[in-house]
Write a protein that holds these residues in place. Structure first.
Motif, PDB file in Angstrom:
ATOM      1  N   ASN A   1      92.449  21.698  28.001  1.00  0.00           N
ATOM      2  CA  ASN A   1      93.845  22.061  27.744  1.00  0.00           C
ATOM      3  C   ASN A   1      94.341  23.190  28.633  1.00  0.00           C
ATOM      4  O   ASN A   1      95.526  23.530  28.589  1.00  0.00           O
ATOM      5  N   VAL A   2      93.461  23.775  29.445  1.00  0.00           N
ATOM      6  CA  VAL A   2      93.833  24.904  30.298  1.00  0.00           C
ATOM      7  C   VAL A   2      93.799  24.451  31.750  1.00  0.00           C
ATOM      8  O   VAL A   2      92.744  24.073  32.271  1.00  0.00           O
TER       9      VAL A   2
ATOM     10  N   ASP B   1      93.552  33.650  22.115  1.00  0.00           N
ATOM     11  CA  ASP B   1      94.249  33.902  23.372  1.00  0.00           C
ATOM     12  C   ASP B   1      95.295  32.805  23.567  1.00  0.00           C
ATOM     13  O   ASP B   1      94.984  31.716  24.043  1.00  0.00           O
TER      14      ASP B   1
ATOM     15  N   LYS C   1      90.088  37.825  29.166  1.00  0.00           N
ATOM     16  CA  LYS C   1      91.305  38.617  29.301  1.00  0.00           C
ATOM     17  C   LYS C   1      90.970  40.108  29.477  1.00  0.00           C
ATOM     18  O   LYS C   1      91.786  40.881  29.972  1.00  0.00           O
TER      19      LYS C   1
ATOM     20  N   GLY D   1      87.536  22.694  27.552  1.00  0.00           N
ATOM     21  CA  GLY D   1      88.519  23.467  28.309  1.00  0.00           C
ATOM     22  C   GLY D   1      89.590  22.630  28.966  1.00  0.00           C
ATOM     23  O   GLY D   1      90.300  23.105  29.873  1.00  0.00           O
TER      24      GLY D   1
ATOM     25  N   GLY E   1      88.732  32.558  26.419  1.00  0.00           N
ATOM     26  CA  GLY E   1      89.976  33.189  26.848  1.00  0.00           C
ATOM     27  C   GLY E   1      90.091  34.647  26.477  1.00  0.00           C
ATOM     28  O   GLY E   1      90.458  35.491  27.314  1.00  0.00           O
TER      29      GLY E   1
ATOM     30  N   LYS F   1      90.924  25.208  34.513  1.00  0.00           N
ATOM     31  CA  LYS F   1      89.667  25.623  33.896  1.00  0.00           C
ATOM     32  C   LYS F   1      88.591  24.560  34.168  1.00  0.00           C
ATOM     33  O   LYS F   1      88.859  23.365  34.030  1.00  0.00           O
TER      34      LYS F   1
ATOM     35  N   ASP G   1      93.621  29.325  24.903  1.00  0.00           N
ATOM     36  CA  ASP G   1      92.497  29.253  25.834  1.00  0.00           C
ATOM     37  C   ASP G   1      91.272  29.562  24.985  1.00  0.00           C
ATOM     38  O   ASP G   1      90.906  30.725  24.775  1.00  0.00           O
TER      39      ASP G   1
ATOM     40  N   ILE H   1      89.754  20.998  23.713  1.00  0.00           N
ATOM     41  CA  ILE H   1      89.471  22.425  23.890  1.00  0.00           C
ATOM     42  C   ILE H   1      87.981  22.676  24.021  1.00  0.00           C
ATOM     43  O   ILE H   1      87.560  23.696  24.578  1.00  0.00           O
TER      44      ILE H   1
ATOM     45  N   THR I   1     102.935  25.390  31.139  1.00  0.00           N
ATOM     46  CA  THR I   1     102.820  25.594  32.580  1.00  0.00           C
ATOM     47  C   THR I   1     104.162  25.420  33.281  1.00  0.00           C
ATOM     48  O   THR I   1     104.321  25.872  34.416  1.00  0.00           O
TER      49      THR I   1
ATOM     50  N   LEU J   1      98.033  30.148  24.655  1.00  0.00           N
ATOM     51  CA  LEU J   1      98.426  29.481  25.895  1.00  0.00           C
ATOM     52  C   LEU J   1      99.932  29.251  25.903  1.00  0.00           C
ATOM     53  O   LEU J   1     100.529  28.957  24.856  1.00  0.00           O
TER      54      LEU J   1
END
Length: 545
Positions: free
Chosen positions: A509-510, A156, A401, A507, A397, A513, A393, A504, A161, A158
């Motif tokens: 990096n999101v 998934d 989704k 989580g 992720g 999250k 993600d 990761i 942002t 990313l």
């Protein structure tokens, strides 16, 4: 290309009926299809891509390749294919890996049971019929008693942002969505690469070879070690092939399915001279020898790890001409191995090129994308092309989704809003007859993908056989077993060196999250033994009806 738009006629479509639906035709999904089909049940695979291979179908950016030895990463179930397939490199690149998985699909006629270019949008469990109805983004419907999600850990993508990417008028590409239908040419162009994780480390040297100018945007440097890839000769392959009968059982019994294992000796048990000589030897060896294969206390003793970090930092300084750039490339916020360690080829030397510039996003963050490039805190930079190596993600992720609705209409997204809850990484309470192969809390996050998945998909095929032979209505995770397993997974990671780093695996990096550990730190044999002990005990922890 995969489908992207919903057709309004979904409500009137007639579902295609199957016993088992598998989502994903990657490394795990292909193997699961082969095993389930051999049971004689009616099975269908739904795959978003245009062909098999999963990771090795989508990630075709320049430089994409394995960091596990090629021959350790292949399937072990076909002796004939093992005997005829020659790997050209110790660490195969994406084109060769894609050809390999296409060859497997050809040889076992897997494509006849796969719907390509088909992405699952929603899944709803019918409590009266105990069947799942799946809808795709084109409105096509499927219905099945059992659904096995083999959607992958890193599938998934990313995106940054920073706002405004739609304004940018130049070419832009995400490494995980690299074009299949055209060649991307960097020659003579001003290129930006955003991201210096495992993907960025591979693609950056390739872009630099032909770009007029390359600007690398780095949020956080990582510890990267030389891959030291080399071609494999016919003689090499003959020797490797002769070792298969010993190699595959050894890999199944290893901690993470790799050819390398941690040395039982601690770095504190040897002299400083012995330790430094060992580090130098490992540095000049291929692949994971510079990591899994060293003194075991590097994995859990912060001081031992810092000493190895100092060794690696000295190597970076030797390879990067400009001292200021070298310091930017040396991690200061985490220890070695607490994030995924990229294996690189000429990565650090790339920063010695006159056409390459490194920008720290901590010092000069991107505020927004513009028509001509990016606006940073220090001003606008113009580019002809932007490459997003911004990662995934991970673990949850791809599943989140999909709009997945289980008992009483509960959604998986809501169930996992504070982090994943699973039993064995295979089932989620409240979602009967839905199984996950290679998701959160499974062994695949910290290991060799095919080796970690093969015994789990074998176990899953045996469970599918029982479901249909015994005409079971439901198999679902017991909430208490789910709670205990999730707590065990999280507790095992707490207090480890991994927990000290943003990665990761938590989580981090999101944006937004929750910070929860999502992988599994135990040994592969221990995980598999638990699965079969549970099976022998009548599938303890599962509610069967």
């Amino acid at each position: 290309m995969a489908e992207t738009a919903t057709t309004p006629d979904a409500a009137t479509a007639t579902p295609q009926e199957y016993d088992v639906i598998i989502i994903g035709a990657g490394v795990t999904g292909m193997h699961q299809l082969k095993l389930v089909r051999e049971l004689g049940v009616n099975v269908r695979v739904i795959e978003a891509g245009g062909d098999v291979g999963g990771t090795w179908y989508w990630n075709r950016y320049p430089g994409a390749r394995l960091d596990s030895e090629s021959y350790s990463y292949q399937y072990a179930f076909d002796p004939e294919l093992l005997g005829e397939w020659d790997w050209s490199e110790m660490f195969a690149g994406q084109p060769e890996l894609e050809r390999y998985y296409q060859r497997v699909a050809d040889k076992h006629d897997l494509r006849k049971d796969i719907d390509f270019d088909t992405r699952v949008e929603s899944m709803v469990f019918d409590e009266q019929t105990n069947r799942w109805t799946l809808q795709t983004t084109r409105g096509k419907l499927y219905r099945a008693k059992v659904v096995i999600a083999a959607t992958g850990i890193l599938s998934d993508p990313l995106f940054p942002t920073a706002p405004g990417l739609e304004k940018y008028e130049g070419e832009w590409y995400h490494t995980a969505l690299w074009p299949h239908d055209k060649s991307v040419d960097f020659t003579g162009k001003r290129v930006a690469v955003i991201g210096t994780g495992a993907t960025g480390v591979q693609v950056i040297p390739k872009v630099a070879e032909t770009a007029a100018h390359l600007t690398v945007f780095q949020r956080t440097p990582n510890w990267a070690v030389p891959l030291r890839n080399r071609p494999l000769s016919d003689q090499d392959m003959a020797q490797i092939r002769a070792g298969y009968p010993e190699m595959f059982p050894k890999l199944r019994a290893s901690f993470s399915g790799f050819l390398h294992s941690w040395d039982p000796v601690k770095s504190t048990d040897v002299t400083e001279a012995e330790r430094d000589a060992r580090y130098e030897q490992a540095w000049n060896s291929p692949g994971f020898a510079k990591w899994i294969g060293l003194y075991n206390d590097i994995a859990y003793n912060a001081e031992a790890n810092r000493i190895y970090c100092d060794f690696l930092a000295s190597k970076i300084r030797e390879r990067v001409d400009d001292p200021a750039t070298a310091e930017k490339l040396i991690p200061k916020d985490h220890l070695f191995g607490t994030k995924r360690v990229p294996c690189e080829t000429n990565y650090y030397e790339t920063y010695n090129r006159d056409n390459v510039e490194l920008v720290s996003l901590r010092d000069n963050p991107i505020k927004e994308f513009t028509a001509k490039g990016v606006l940073t805190a220090e001003g606008e930079l113009e580019f002809d092309m932007i490459v997003l190596a911004t990662g995934f993600d991970a673990f949850t992720g791809a599943l989140n989704k999909i709009d997945i609705r289980g008992l009483d209409g509960q959604t998986l997204r809501d169930k996992w809003k504070d982090g994943p809850h699973t039993y064995l990484g295979i089932q989620v309470a409240g979602f009967p007859n839905l199984f996950v192969m290679g998701g959160p809390h499974g062994k695949g996050g910290h290991g060799n993908g095919p080796r970690c998945s093969e015994q789990v998909v074998e176990w899953m095929a045996e469970l599918v056989k029982e479901i249909f032979e015994r005409q079971l209505d439901r198999v679902e995770a017991d909430p208490e077993a789910e709670r205990e397993w999730t707590e065990q997974v999280v507790a095992a990671a707490a207090g480890t060196l991994q927990a000290t780093a943003k990665s990761i695996f938590f989580g981090d990096n999101v944006e937004g999250k929750p910070r929860v550990y999502v992988a599994y730190l135990g040994a592969l044999p221990e995980f598999v033994k638990r699965l079969y002990d549970i099976r022998e005990g009548g599938y303890r922890g599962f509610i069967i009806s």
